[in-house]
Scaffold this active site. Structure first.
Site, mmCIF file in Angstrom:
data_model
loop_
_atom_site.group_PDB
_atom_site.id
_atom_site.type_symbol
_atom_site.label_atom_id
_atom_site.label_comp_id
_atom_site.label_asym_id
_atom_site.label_seq_id
_atom_site.Cartn_x
_atom_site.Cartn_y
_atom_site.Cartn_z
ATOM 1 N N THR A 156 0.858 -1.183 0.000
ATOM 2 C CA THR A 156 0.000 0.000 0.000
ATOM 3 C C THR A 156 0.894 1.232 0.000
ATOM 4 O O THR A 156 2.107 1.126 0.025
ATOM 5 C CB THR A 156 -0.875 -0.068 1.275
ATOM 6 O OG1 THR A 156 -1.500 -1.342 1.312
ATOM 7 C CG2 THR A 156 -1.934 0.988 1.322
ATOM 8 N N GLU A 164 -7.884 -6.978 -4.231
ATOM 9 C CA GLU A 164 -8.357 -6.730 -2.870
ATOM 10 C C GLU A 164 -9.282 -7.815 -2.335
ATOM 11 O O GLU A 164 -9.396 -7.995 -1.121
ATOM 12 C CB GLU A 164 -9.089 -5.384 -2.806
ATOM 13 C CG GLU A 164 -8.225 -4.180 -3.052
ATOM 14 C CD GLU A 164 -7.189 -3.925 -1.983
ATOM 15 O OE1 GLU A 164 -7.276 -4.550 -0.914
ATOM 16 O OE2 GLU A 164 -6.289 -3.109 -2.219
ATOM 17 N N SER A 191 -6.857 -3.438 6.930
ATOM 18 C CA SER A 191 -6.048 -3.036 8.085
ATOM 19 C C SER A 191 -5.638 -1.572 8.005
ATOM 20 O O SER A 191 -4.906 -1.089 8.873
ATOM 21 C CB SER A 191 -4.786 -3.907 8.161
ATOM 22 O OG SER A 191 -5.112 -5.260 8.353
#
Length: 651
Positions: free
Chosen positions: A400, A439, A463
């Site tokens: 990310t 995802e 998260s």
């Protein structure tokens, strides 16, 4: 609506020959102090874009979208318009803090057993089969998020903000060692997909060499289309939507592809019905500081704050080692609860208030013994918990990126966005230049009863934990990080370092990290393991370690705020006492007129991509009692180091 005229792929590719020299940025600078506004990200080109917007009179929301568009080009394996994310913001005029959810959604026809292989639950070894596929693709939310934020809070048009990204896409960026290393493990799969290989691999199927230039004219074209016509009529409907669906349903493989790519379930109506959701932040008080984070479907805010509340319920720590032991074991307990209870609130009753209840967290704190347990611990049953399903832990480390931006009006953007694993699902949408996400592998793909099981229209648990910390209603600092399941502990440890251990924000971000996620071993960087505290935790407290990939955990960025240029003080000092006193109230003030502390509003559906929204008055900022000083911080070494900058550096 204006008629859309779509350039053929060949015309877009022809731009390569006309491109200016590759975009280059200043050397990476991991920290900067000054006034006028600040930004921090993993890449200098993105940080510089944000600062340029601020210098030209744009606000933090304009700057965040401009920088994010650049990150979508130079960090394509971590983020981009083919994915989604979460954003925590502060409106400088009202002081209101709220959050936005642009998490990807599952196709309407997805079922709990959609990821099963030959009728059986997938094993960890079979993860690549589900990841590199059309099945893992959720409806991207990032373009809708950018458009919504600009319409509601910005002063820039979408076209103007995206021009920063399209410029870099046309000019190109230079491959560094980090980018090369990220490409290498993906190369065998990228080589199966001509549209991906054309951008990121040499003709022999190997990664682009360090020092070469990568251009992406198709990505520039896509940004131009989004800016000109809006996301509703270009991305969530129309030819780009058609191309996304086609790529997911029938992965565009070369005849020489040597992997099996499962077809996906995505259809055009799934994109058409996508919405960004505004959500109330998860809030709690820790040692006198107010913590604001993401609510479900992200577990980031709830789990990090539950761990903080467990730490707060512990007896005062005698030293730094005990603070870190409490941090690790509170994380273990909070992760056990995360896996058992949290999921998309449209499908799952999330007992957030119960998980943060002082009585419950005190009960959990009492379970921390003198030494670490030998393995995972069971979850608790918080007040308001629904009947439990079978919990399965999803503990993969994704790739990310996090962006921190703030301006002189007191607007703050803490934004984490992603396409999940490094390189997403490996498929660049042909003709449009962006990678699709994977995802949906964030679901508990091996369970049909877990709260995070796959279901049609559902958002998988995340998260992601973009966080804003305030004191007496004024901003103290913001922090966030990439890292998949370790995002939570990276943000949590940074907060503990800053407040309990009284580290300056830069040291709090740069300190060696360890991440306990309710497993038999604690993931820990070698510098943590070899530190005096790491050694004591192993020898005295019986913590067992394992090494993270690349010996790195997370890649945080953050910004701290003060009125006089003096950073605020941490909470309990080195001891981090269970009810420690706060000494930081006077030195880190922010702009005046901070009223509502909770924000949110919880307005599902307000993010209709393309729906016109009246912009708020935050574009003009609030009144201030003095110059707001910023300390911007990026990583010094992790992920090759990041870039922090301010509008007017301090002398």
């Amino acid at each position: 609506m204006k008629a859309l005229r779509w350039l053929p792929v060949g015309a877009a590719m022809a731009v390569v020959a006309l491109s200016a020299p590759a975009a280059r940025a200043q050397d990476k600078q991991p920290t900067a102090t000054g006034t006028g506004g600040a930004a921090a990200s993993v890449d200098p080109l993105a940080t510089n874009a944000a600062i340029d917007v601020l210098r030209r009179g744009g606000n933090a929301f304009d700057a965040a979208v401009a920088a994010a568009s650049v990150l979508g080009v130079v960090e394509p394996y971590s983020c981009g318009i083919g994915g989604g994310g979460f954003m925590t913001i502060r409106d400088g005029r009202s002081g209101r803090i709220t959050t936005f959810d642009s998490r990807e959604t599952a196709p309407a026809t997805m079922k709990p057993d959609s990821f099963f292989i030959d009728g059986k639950a997938p094993t960890d070894a079979q993860f690549p089969i589900n990841r590199y596929s059309g099945l893992s693709v959720g409806v991207p939310g990032t373009p809708a998020m950018w458009e919504l934020i600009l319409r509601r809070y910005g002063t820039y048009s979408l076209s103007r903000a995206l021009s920063y990204g399209s410029d870099v896409a046309r000019k190109g960026f230079v491959v560094d060692q980090t980018f090369f290393n990220q490409t290498a493990p993906n190369a065998p799969y990228f080589d199966d997909v001509p549209s991906t290989a054309a951008i990121y691999l040499d003709a022999d199927g190997t990664p682009r060499d360090v020092g070469t230039t990568v251009t992406n004219p198709d990505m520039a074209k896509t940004y131009d289309l989004l800016g000109r016509f809006g996301t509703k009529h270009t991305f969530y409907r129309g030819p780009i939507a058609d191309a996304i669906v086609q790529a997911a349903q029938s992965p565009p493989l070369a005849p020489t592809a040597d992997h099996t790519w499962r077809p996906g379930l995505l259809v055009k109506s799934d994109l058409k019905h996508y919405r960004v959701l505004q959500r109330d932040p998860v809030t709690s008080t820790y040692r006198g500081y107010q913590i604001f984070g993401m609510a479900p479907p992200s577990s980031g805010g709830t789990t990090s704050q539950e761990a903080l509340q467990i730490m707060q319920a512990r007896p005062p720590a005698a030293d730094k080692t005990q603070v870190l032991y409490n941090y690790l074991e509170a994380s273990r307990l909070a992760y056990a609860d995360r896996n058992a209870w949290l999921g998309d609130p449209a499908f799952v009753t999330n007992p957030v208030a119960g998980l943060l209840d002082p009585t419950y967290t005190a009960q959990r704190a009492a379970l921390i013994g003198p030494t670490a347990p030998a393995g995972p611990v069971p979850n608790g049953t918080p007040p308001g918990a629904p009947p439990p399903g079978s919990s399965a832990s999803v503990d993969k480390v994704g790739s990310t990126t996090h962006l921190s931006v703030a301006d002189k009006q007191g607007n703050i953007v803490s934004y984490t966005f992603t396409i999940e694993q490094t390189g997403g699902n490996g498929i660049v949408v042909p003709g449009y230049g962006f990678l699709l996400n994977n995802e949906l592998t964030d679901f508990d793909t091996a369970s049909t009863t877990a709260p995070n099981r796959a279901q049609g229209g559902k958002r998988p648990r995340s998260s992601i934990a973009p966080t804003i910390v305030t004191k007496d209603g004024k901003p103290f600092f913001t922090v966030g990080s990439p890292g998949g399941a370790s995002i939570i502990t990276t943000v949590l440890q940074t907060i503990v370092n800053r407040i309990d251990l009284n580290m300056p924000l830069a040291d709090a971000v740069w300190a060696p990290r360890a991440s306990q996620r309710n497993s038999a071993t604690t993931e820990a960087e070698s510098a943590f393991v070899s530190s005096p505290e790491g050694t004591a935790l192993r020898d005295v407290y019986k913590e067992a370690y394992r090494a993270p990939a690349g010996d790195e955990i997370g890649a945080a960025t953050g910004i701290e705020f003060s009125m006089s240029g003096k950073p605020g003080h941490g909470g309990g000092g080195g001891g981090g006492g269970g009810h420690g006193h706060d000494h930081g109230g006077g030195n880190h003030g922010g702009p005046g007129h901070d009223h509502g502390h909770h924000g949110g509003g919880g307005h599902p559906g307000n993010g209709d991509p393309g729906a016109g929204r009246a912009r708020t008055s935050s574009r003009h900022g609030g009144k201030h009692g003095g110059d707001l000083t910023f300390i911007a911080v990026a990583e010094k070494a992790r992920r090759g180091g990041g870039a922090a900058a301010v509008v007017r550096p301090s002398r």
